[in-house]
Design a protein around this motif. Structure first.
Motif, PDB file in Angstrom:
ATOM      1  N   THR A 144       0.818  -1.219   0.000  1.00 37.92           N
ATOM      2  CA  THR A 144       0.000   0.000   0.000  1.00 37.92           C
ATOM      3  C   THR A 144       0.852   1.270   0.000  1.00 37.92           C
TER       4      THR A 144
ATOM      5  N   ASN B  67       1.505   2.615  -3.423  1.00 38.12           N
ATOM      6  CA  ASN B  67       0.433   3.416  -4.005  1.00 38.12           C
ATOM      7  C   ASN B  67       0.584   4.883  -3.603  1.00 38.12           C
ATOM      8  N   GLN B  68       0.931   5.110  -2.351  1.00 33.92           N
ATOM      9  CA  GLN B  68       1.085   6.472  -1.853  1.00 33.92           C
ATOM     10  C   GLN B  68       2.269   7.183  -2.519  1.00 33.92           C
ATOM     11  N   GLN B  69       3.273   6.411  -2.932  1.00 39.44           N
ATOM     12  CA  GLN B  69       4.432   6.989  -3.607  1.00 39.44           C
ATOM     13  C   GLN B  69       4.262   7.049  -5.123  1.00 39.44           C
TER      14      GLN B  69
END
Length: 232
Positions: A75, A78-80
Motif C-alpha cells: 500500500t 500506491n502512496q508513492q
C-alpha cells in the motif's frame, strides 16, 4: 509526469518457485509475479515494518511467519505512485531436477533403524540466461538495483533498465503482457483475457481493455494507466 521504465531481467542461476504442484512435480511458470518483483527490486521499505535491527534482517532474508502481508507492504507504493507490472518471458528454457531424501530415524543407542522410506520429487526450474521483461511506472525518478535475487533459491539475476517517454491517451487497446486483474479492473473495462493460474493472485494476459493508457512513439506498446495495488 510519470516515469516509465522497461526492465529486462536475465537469470544467472536456476529460478524455482512452485507455481503448481502436479503429483511429485513442482512446476515453475515462466512469469514473475508483480508482488515478488516489488520485494526483489527493493521497493518495499523493510525498515518501515521492523522495530529492531534483528527484525529488519529477519524480514529481509526469511519469513518467520507464513502469513503474507501484501496489503501492509505494498500500500505505501500506491502512496508513492510506484507500480510494477508482472514480468513476461522474452526467452526461457526449463530444466528438470530430481531430488530424493530418506526418512532416517535415530535412537540414542544407535540401533539400526527398521525402516528406510525414500521420498523423491521433481522440480521444473527456469534455466540461467532466460530473460524476462516488466515495466515500472513511477511518479518520481527511481534508481533501480543492477542485481537482484528471485525465487525459493534466492537466484541471482541481472537487471537492465531503459526509460521510456510516454504520452497519455484513452481508448480500446490490447496489452499482451501479464497483468494483475485486481489492479486494473477498478479503473479499466476488461473486455477479454487469458488466465494464468498462479499464487498469490492469478494473472491475466493478452488483455483487451478499455480505458486510459500510455503510448510511445518508438513502439506500438500501450500500457494501462492508473494501476494501483488492490487486495481482496
Amino acid at each position: 509526469m510519470v516515469s516509465i521504465y522497461r526492465c529486462t531481467i536475465e537469470l544467472h542461476d536456476n529460478l524455482y518457485y512452485a507455481t503448481r504442484e502436479i503429483g511429485r512435480l513442482y512446476e515453475t511458470e515462466p512469469i514473475l509475479h508483480n508482488y515478488a518483483l516489488c520485494y526483489a527490486l527493493g521497493l518495499v521499505d523493510s525498515d518501515r515494518y521492523s522495530t529492531t535491527v534483528a527484525e529488519e534482517h529477519s524480514y529481509r532474508y526469511f519469513c518467520p511467519e507464513q502469513i503474507p502481508k501484501y496489503a501492509e507492504h505494498l500500500t505505501p507504493l500506491n502512496q508513492q505512485g510506484i507500480y510494477v507490472t508482472p514480468a513476461r518471458s522474452l526467452n526461457h528454457a526449463a530444466v528438470l531436477n530430481t531430488w530424493k531424501y530418506a526418512n532416517n530415524n535415530y535412537h540414542v543407542e544407535m540401533e539400526k533403524t527398521q525402516k528406510n522410506i525414500p521420498s523423491f520429487g521433481r522440480a521444473k526450474e527456469i534455466a540461467p540466461e532466460s530473460q524476462f521483461e516488466c515495466f515500472i511506472l513511477s511518479d518520481k525518478p527511481l534508481t533501480l538495483p543492477k542485481w537482484i535475487r528471485l525465487g525459493k533459491w534466492m537466484s541471482k539475476a541481472e537487471v537492465r533498465v531503459e526509460e521510456l517517454l510516454p504520452k497519455r491517451s484513452q481508448g480500446d487497446f490490447t496489452f499482451p503482457y501479464p497483468l494483475n486483474p485486481l489492479d486494473v479492473m477498478f479503473t479499466h473495462q476488461v473486455l477479454s483475457y487469458d488466465t494464468v493460474n498462479m499464487p498469490p493472485v492469478s494473472l491475466i494476459r493478452n488483455v483487451r481493455i478499455q480505458g486510459k493508457y500510455y503510448s510511445f512513439e518508438e513502439s506500438k506498446l500501450k500500457i494501462p494507466a492508473q494501476m494501483h495495488y488492490r487486495f481482496k
